[in-house]
Each structure stands twice: as structure tokens, then as C-alpha cells.
Design an enzyme around this catalytic site. Structure first.
Site, PDB file in Angstrom:
ATOM      1  N   ASN A 198       0.847  -1.199   0.000  1.00 48.90           N
ATOM      2  CA  ASN A 198       0.000   0.000   0.000  1.00 48.90           C
ATOM      3  C   ASN A 198       0.878   1.243   0.000  1.00 48.90           C
ATOM      4  OD1 ASN A 198      -2.437   1.568   0.355  1.00 48.90           O
ATOM      5  ND2 ASN A 198      -1.893   1.819   2.500  1.00 48.90           N
ATOM      6  N   HIS A 220       0.949   5.213   1.157  1.00 53.77           N
ATOM      7  CA  HIS A 220       0.259   6.069   2.135  1.00 53.77           C
ATOM      8  C   HIS A 220       0.950   7.436   2.226  1.00 53.77           C
ATOM      9  CE1 HIS A 220      -2.271   6.936   5.567  1.00 53.77           C
ATOM     10  NE2 HIS A 220      -1.216   7.489   6.122  1.00 53.77           N
ATOM     11  N   ASP A 229      -1.115  -5.390   6.264  1.00 53.81           N
ATOM     12  CA  ASP A 229      -1.580  -6.404   7.209  1.00 53.81           C
ATOM     13  C   ASP A 229      -3.045  -6.104   7.542  1.00 53.81           C
ATOM     14  OD1 ASP A 229      -1.592  -4.372   9.053  1.00 53.81           O
ATOM     15  OD2 ASP A 229       0.039  -5.156  10.284  1.00 53.81           O
ATOM     16  N   ALA A 230      -3.577  -6.747   8.568  1.00 52.14           N
ATOM     17  CA  ALA A 230      -5.017  -6.594   8.819  1.00 52.14           C
ATOM     18  C   ALA A 230      -5.373  -5.289   9.539  1.00 52.14           C
ATOM     19  CB  ALA A 230      -5.522  -7.801   9.605  1.00 52.14           C
ATOM     20  N   GLY A 231      -4.369  -4.487   9.915  1.00 56.54           N
ATOM     21  CA  GLY A 231      -4.645  -3.212  10.577  1.00 56.54           C
ATOM     22  C   GLY A 231      -4.805  -2.084   9.558  1.00 56.54           C
ATOM     23  N   ASP A 281      -3.060   0.742   7.975  1.00 61.08           N
ATOM     24  CA  ASP A 281      -1.738   1.339   7.715  1.00 61.08           C
ATOM     25  C   ASP A 281      -0.702   0.933   8.763  1.00 61.08           C
ATOM     26  OD1 ASP A 281      -2.898   2.666   5.503  1.00 61.08           O
ATOM     27  OD2 ASP A 281      -3.571   4.294   6.784  1.00 61.08           O
TER      28      ASP A 281
HETATM   29  C1  GRF Z   1      -2.161   8.701  -2.629  1.00 57.13           C
HETATM   30  O1  GRF Z   1      -1.711   9.841  -1.962  1.00 57.13           O
HETATM   31  C2  GRF Z   1      -2.016   7.459  -1.787  1.00 57.13           C
HETATM   32  O2  GRF Z   1      -0.941   7.525  -0.908  1.00 57.13           O
HETATM   33  C3  GRF Z   1      -3.289   7.479  -0.989  1.00 57.13           C
HETATM   34  O3  GRF Z   1      -4.266   7.889  -1.905  1.00 57.13           O
HETATM   35  C4  GRF Z   1      -3.662   8.746  -2.886  1.00 57.13           C
HETATM   36  C5  GRF Z   1      -4.036   8.212  -4.234  1.00 57.13           C
HETATM   37  O4  GRF Z   1      -3.828   9.162  -5.236  1.00 57.13           O
HETATM   38  N1  GRF Z   1      -3.543   6.197  -0.378  1.00 57.13           N
HETATM   39  P1  GRF Z   1      -4.050   8.784  -6.771  1.00 57.13           P
HETATM   40  O5  GRF Z   1      -5.436   8.164  -6.885  1.00 57.13           O
HETATM   41  O6  GRF Z   1      -2.955   7.832  -7.151  1.00 57.13           O
HETATM   42  O7  GRF Z   1      -3.962  10.089  -7.512  1.00 57.13           O
END
Ligand code: GRF
Length: 196
Positions: free
Chosen positions: A106, A108, A140-142, A144
């Protein structure tokens, strides 16, 4: 060649950066399909690159597990090596995570463990943080909470809006995503080692 299914919910700018990278025959990964939990704007990028798309909306399922089961069956058709959540704004249930861990990552927009959740950029500004950044982690299951793979930081300019700060973080995220997937594909980065 590392094969990937990307899941999105929004504009898909990170997806677009990855699709562009994969267009280079020297890049060691390919996107097989792009899924979403809604009619996400970013699916247009997938269509422009001739990728299969699928949408599995949670409404209409009796439980989150049932929704995730159908999502997983749409992914399984493609047998990907890796699942990339690029702005996928749903928490996946443990049943789904256990099936793919550690081959699900993911993106973030904060320096985790600081500011997890759906409003990371807003929360960093509200806290008066002097710096923020982006994190790629194993899911994971949490929320972030999975093992961190890579982080990049940036100073928060005084007076910047939430939208502008998020756009600047996305510029970092795009490069980070492309580089991280390249490292996974070339075995320079082993997810099994990061997760142990
Ligand atoms: C990103 O900032 C990502 O970290 C977050 O959502 C945003 C997605 O942006 N989880 P995009 O759809 O790729 O423009």
C-alpha cells in the site's frame, strides 16, 4: 517479469505513473489488470493502456468478507505476483490479507506510523508537523500498520493547502512506487524478508 494487479478508488495518478513505467520494455514489471471499489476516475488510465478493469462495490454484499471474496476472485483470474493498493480507500478484511500477505503493498501519504487513516495529509497539517512524506508498506489486517518497505520525507511549506501538499506528496509517491516495484521485481527487495 513481476505481474501486478492494482486496486484504486480515486484519480489514479500513481497508477498512471506505474503504467507509464511498465510501458518501457526494460522495466521488469507489468500490470495485468486494475480493480476498484467504485467507478473510479482512475480506471480511465487503465483503459488507455488497454488493461482489463473490474469494479466490485461493497454495497450489495451481506458482509465485508463476502465483498472481499468476490474482489479476490476477480484478482485470481489474473494470478498476479503482487497486489498494489494505489489509493484504494477500503480496509481489507483479514481473510483477504491472509490470502496474499506479504505480496500486497500500500501507498500512504505520511511518514507512518504518524498519521495513519484516510486523512493523513489533513492530520499532518492540523498537528502542525514540520515534515511529512510518503510510505510504502506491506498490508496487514490493521489500518496502515504493516511492515514499512520505504519512506521519503519532505518539509511542509508554511501556509500550504491540504490539496497542494497532497499533490506534492503524490509527486514523491509516484517515483517511490515505480522504484519500489522495480526493486521487488529484480529481487533486490524481498517482501518475505521485510515481513519477517
Ligand atoms: C495517494 O496519496 C495514496 O498515498 C493514498 O491515496 C492517494 C491516491 O492518489 N492512499 P491517486 O489516486 O494515485 O492520484
Amino acid at each position: 517479469m513481476l505481474s501486478i494487479v492494482v486496486l484504486i478508488s480515486g484519480t489514479g495518478s500513481n497508477l498512471k505513473a506505474l503504467l507509464e513505467a511498465c510501458d518501457n520494455p526494460l522495466y521488469p514489471a507489468k500490470v495485468l489488470a486494475v480493480g476498484a471499489d467504485r467507478a473510479a476516475e482512475g480506471l480511465e488510465h487503465a483503459e488507455l493502456f488497454d488493461k482489463t478493469t473490474f469494479v466490485v462495490q461493497p454495497g450489495g454484499f451481506a458482509s465485508k468478507d463476502e465483498w472481499a471474496e468476490v474482489l479476490a476472485s476477480n484478482i485470481e483470474i489474473h494470478q498476479p505476483d503482487l497486489i498494489v493498493l494505489a489509493g484504494f480507500m477500503r480496509v481489507l478484511p483479514k481473510s483477504f490479507v491472509d490470502r496474499y500477505y506479504p505480496r500486497i503493498i500500500n501507498l500512504h501519504p505520511s511518514l507512518l506510523p504518524k498519521f495513519p487513516g484516510a486523512h493523513a495529509v489533513r492530520d499532518a497539517l492540523a498537528a502542525g508537523a514540520g515534515e511529512t512524506g510518503s510510505t510504502i508498506h506491506i498490508v496487514d489486517a490493521g489500518v496502515d500498520t504493516g511492515p514499512v518497505i520505504s519512506q521519503q520525507s519532505m518539509a511542509i511549506p508554511a501556509g500550504i493547502s491540504e490539496h497542494e501538499l497532497h499533490e506534492r506528496i503524490k509527486e514523491i509517491e509516484k517515483q517511490q512506487l515505480v522504484k519500489t516495484i522495480e526493486a521487488i521485481a529484480s529481487d533486490e527487495l524481498k517482501l518475505e524478508e521485510v515481513s519477517s
